[in-house]
Design a protein around this motif. Structure first.
Motif, PDB file in Angstrom:
ATOM      1  N   VAL A  37       0.836  -1.202   0.000  1.00 18.45           N
ATOM      2  CA  VAL A  37       0.000   0.000   0.000  1.00 18.45           C
ATOM      3  C   VAL A  37       0.872   1.254   0.000  1.00 18.45           C
ATOM      4  CG1 VAL A  37      -1.677   1.323   1.331  1.00 18.45           C
ATOM      5  CG2 VAL A  37      -1.976  -1.134   1.069  1.00 18.45           C
ATOM      6  N   GLY A  40       2.059   1.796  -3.378  1.00 12.42           N
ATOM      7  CA  GLY A  40       0.963   2.347  -4.174  1.00 12.42           C
ATOM      8  C   GLY A  40       0.783   3.830  -3.926  1.00 12.42           C
ATOM      9  N   MET A  41       0.945   4.246  -2.650  1.00  7.65           N
ATOM     10  CA  MET A  41       0.855   5.671  -2.323  1.00  7.65           C
ATOM     11  C   MET A  41       1.949   6.459  -3.036  1.00  7.65           C
ATOM     12  SD  MET A  41      -1.712   5.937  -0.246  1.00  7.65           S
ATOM     13  CE  MET A  41      -2.683   4.909   0.860  1.00  7.65           C
ATOM     14  N   ALA A  44       1.043   6.778  -6.621  1.00 12.33           N
ATOM     15  CA  ALA A  44      -0.041   7.746  -6.788  1.00 12.33           C
ATOM     16  C   ALA A  44       0.489   9.174  -6.698  1.00 12.33           C
ATOM     17  CB  ALA A  44      -1.122   7.508  -5.734  1.00 12.33           C
ATOM     18  N   LEU A 316      -5.211  11.479  -0.315  1.00 13.34           N
ATOM     19  CA  LEU A 316      -3.975  10.792  -0.668  1.00 13.34           C
ATOM     20  C   LEU A 316      -2.909  11.037   0.394  1.00 13.34           C
ATOM     21  CD1 LEU A 316      -2.085   9.240  -2.539  1.00 13.34           C
ATOM     22  CD2 LEU A 316      -1.687  11.359  -3.796  1.00 13.34           C
ATOM     23  N   SER A 320      -1.479   8.246   2.935  1.00  9.81           N
ATOM     24  CA  SER A 320      -0.041   8.012   2.874  1.00  9.81           C
ATOM     25  C   SER A 320       0.582   8.124   4.253  1.00  9.81           C
ATOM     26  CB  SER A 320       0.608   9.005   1.914  1.00  9.81           C
ATOM     27  OG  SER A 320       1.988   8.776   1.828  1.00  9.81           O
ATOM     28  N   THR A 401      -6.040  -3.538  -4.787  1.00  8.56           N
ATOM     29  CA  THR A 401      -5.960  -3.079  -6.177  1.00  8.56           C
ATOM     30  C   THR A 401      -7.277  -3.293  -6.914  1.00  8.56           C
ATOM     31  OG1 THR A 401      -3.596  -3.611  -6.204  1.00  8.56           O
ATOM     32  CG2 THR A 401      -4.689  -3.308  -8.341  1.00  8.56           C
ATOM     33  N   SER A 404      -9.794  -0.749  -5.748  1.00  9.09           N
ATOM     34  CA  SER A 404      -9.341   0.539  -6.294  1.00  9.09           C
ATOM     35  C   SER A 404     -10.088   1.732  -5.709  1.00  9.09           C
ATOM     36  CB  SER A 404      -9.488   0.552  -7.830  1.00  9.09           C
ATOM     37  OG  SER A 404      -8.671  -0.421  -8.413  1.00  9.09           O
ATOM     38  N   LYS A 406     -10.797   5.452  -4.689  1.00  9.41           N
ATOM     39  CA  LYS A 406     -10.337   6.709  -5.284  1.00  9.41           C
ATOM     40  C   LYS A 406      -9.800   7.634  -4.194  1.00  9.41           C
ATOM     41  CE  LYS A 406     -11.605   6.088  -9.658  1.00  9.41           C
ATOM     42  NZ  LYS A 406     -10.688   6.194 -10.800  1.00  9.41           N
ATOM     43  N   LEU A 407      -8.632   8.168  -4.417  1.00  8.78           N
ATOM     44  CA  LEU A 407      -8.044   9.133  -3.506  1.00  8.78           C
ATOM     45  C   LEU A 407      -7.920  10.478  -4.210  1.00  8.78           C
ATOM     46  CD1 LEU A 407      -5.148   6.998  -1.947  1.00  8.78           C
ATOM     47  CD2 LEU A 407      -7.412   7.428  -0.999  1.00  8.78           C
ATOM     48  N   LEU A 440      -6.085   4.004  -6.175  1.00  9.91           N
ATOM     49  CA  LEU A 440      -5.031   3.400  -5.369  1.00  9.91           C
ATOM     50  C   LEU A 440      -4.758   1.972  -5.824  1.00  9.91           C
ATOM     51  CD1 LEU A 440      -3.118   3.394  -2.918  1.00  9.91           C
ATOM     52  CD2 LEU A 440      -5.057   2.616  -1.540  1.00  9.91           C
ATOM     53  N   SER A 441      -3.498   1.628  -5.930  1.00  8.55           N
ATOM     54  CA  SER A 441      -3.092   0.254  -6.213  1.00  8.55           C
ATOM     55  C   SER A 441      -2.099  -0.176  -5.145  1.00  8.55           C
ATOM     56  CB  SER A 441      -2.458   0.143  -7.604  1.00  8.55           C
ATOM     57  OG  SER A 441      -1.286   0.939  -7.678  1.00  8.55           O
TER      58      SER A 441
END
Length: 484
Positions: A37, A40-41, A44, A316, A320, A401, A404, A406-407, A440-441
């Protein structure tokens, strides 16, 4: 002999081995999930920065706009002929540079000559405010009132009540504002257009430095119903759409891209740019290059990706922070607990095997063999736990993932007061008004898998070391007392 005995003992204690393995697996799975994660952050955030800076852009050079002098107005003004007939439609464009104060184009070469700079490209950001509509002239009418007896000068008894009054009339105007970026057509790989991919038509050629052609963003083309070959005007200059571009991530801050030289003419900014995009020769030396440019080119503001990253806010940034601080500390706590539980369970299992180990020592087994036996069993338990943890962690990462969430991300001011983004707003201006949505993935890298294997081995070693130390201290006499 060692392998046969190891297999037999693990088969006899399946439940105990499974409990130890599951404890380690949960800790390892949590570490994999949190690391994935967090990765992923980071991805992003990189998407947010790339949508503002452009691929390959390490920093931008701008200059803060000076405050307007007393009595001056920096706002747009429009002049129309108020005496026009009611059927006349009028239109006026106001073209202004936006973002920071304009820089001389010669500074682009000076920046490119600085130590550590691989390339530098200038761009001009404009804002076009278009006002169009029409005036309707009113008509002057005198109001009268009748009376039963004739009045002076008013046949039939009508009398005037005052000055003529204007009835009707007015104005109906539409205001449309959009952003324009002047692009160095000879170096499109760096700068505002580098964040876009031309999906219809074509991009500029190096020969079109003075051509009245434009590439428009997909969203703006959809709004205005533009297609390749469509034409539009900016301050009576007619442009032809040669391409429609889609941003690499989220939405573009810029609506229209035109050749830099043409943009300078429109904005009355000959040989000027508002932003210089810089690519460093070594991404690890960005801070050094920033100091070099700041020291040698006075009055400018150098904004790096790190500066811009520190201004990212929204969900986000919140997610994070949670993944970085709370998630990692939670992972460490769970891992420590899992290692301790595995060590205690292993030590407890050794205590229940007093007769077994005492007998083995009586038969001639040295302490190191007994220790090796316990450590071997613990290592197998750790590897089983690692395999289960990797499976659980990868599954959780793929679940994140697949869902997914949304951020949102907003980029605030870096304090420079100058534009840095492709739309010219940059971190201090337009970018602060732009909200991006990022899916986000949770990518699982080979490094994360290697970390999980390392943790599994470490957990097995810790548990085996504690259990082996206790087993090595047993004496054959302990077995005899246990039998009695």
């Amino acid at each position: 002999m060692f392998g046969i005995y190891l297999k037999r003992e693990l088969g006899r204690r399946k439940k105990a081995a499974l409990v130890i393995a599951l404890g380690l697996a949960l800790g390892i799975a949590l570490v994999i999930t949190v690391n994935s994660v967090s990765a992923g952050m980071t991805q992003a955030q990189d998407k947010v920065l790339k949508s503002l800076y452009g691929l390959g852009t390490d920093m931008t050079v701008t200059k803060a706009r000076t405050a307007p002098t007393s009595g001056s107005s920096g706002g747009p003004n429009f002049k129309f002929d108020a005496k026009s007939s009611s059927s006349s439609t009028q239109s006026s464009d106001r073209v202004q540079t936006q973002g920071g104060q304009a820089l001389k184009s010669s500074l682009v070469t000076k920046v490119a000559d600085q130590t550590g700079v691989e390339s530098a490209v200038g761009a001009l950001s404009l804002n076009v405010t278009k006002v169009d509509g029409s005036f309707t002239q009113g008509k002057a009418k005198s109001s009268t009132s009748g009376s039963s007896s004739g009045g002076q000068g008013q046949p039939g008894g009508g009398t005037s009540t005052g000055q003529p009054q204007v009835q009707g009339g007015g104005a109906n105007f539409n205001v449309n504002s959009y952003s324009v970026a002047g692009v160095d057509v000879a170096h499109q790989g760096l700068g505002p257009l580098s964040t876009m991919k031309v999906t219809s038509g074509k991009t500029f050629t190096s020969a079109q430095t003075s051509s009245k052609v434009a590439v428009v963003s997909k969203s703006y083309a959809k709004e205005k119903k533009y297609k390749v070959g469509s034409t539009f005007k900016i301050s009576s200059t007619k442009f032809t759409v040669i391409g429609i571009a889609t941003p690499d991530s989220s939405e573009s801050d810029t609506d229209v891209f035109i050749p830099l030289k043409v943009a300078q003419t429109l904005g009355d900014a000959k040989n000027q740019v508002t932003t210089i995009y810089v690519k460093a020769t070594d991404s690890k030396q960005i801070s050094t290059v920033k100091k070099e440019i700041t020291a040698n080119i006075s009055g400018t503001t150098v904004t790096t990706s790190a500066d811009l990253a520190s201004t990212v806010s929204g969900s986000l940034s919140t997610a994070s922070s949670l993944a970085t601080s709370v998630g990692k500390w939670l992972s460490i706590a769970v891992l420590v607990a899992a290692f301790l539980v595995a060590a205690l369970l292993t030590s407890s299992a050794v205590s229940r095997r007093v007769r077994e180990f005492g007998t083995l020592k009586a038969l001639g087994w040295p302490s190191r063999n007994v220790t090796r036996q316990v450590v071997g069993e613990s290592m197998v338990n750790g590897l089983i736990g690692g395999a289960l943890g990797i499976a659980l962690g990868v599954g959780a990462a793929y679940a994140v993932t697949a869902i997914s969430p949304k951020l949102t991300a907003q980029v605030g001011s870096t304090g420079g007061g100058a534009g840095g983004g492709p739309g010219g707003g940059g971190p201090g201006q337009q970018a602060s008004q732009n909200t991006l949505e990022i899916a986000l993935s949770a990518p699982v890298s080979l490094t994360t898998i290697a970390l999980a294997v390392g943790l599994a081995v470490t957990g097995g070693l810790i548990a085996g070391a504690m259990g082996g130390w206790r087993a090595s201290r047993m004496r054959p006499a302990d077995a005899l007392r246990s039998v009695a």
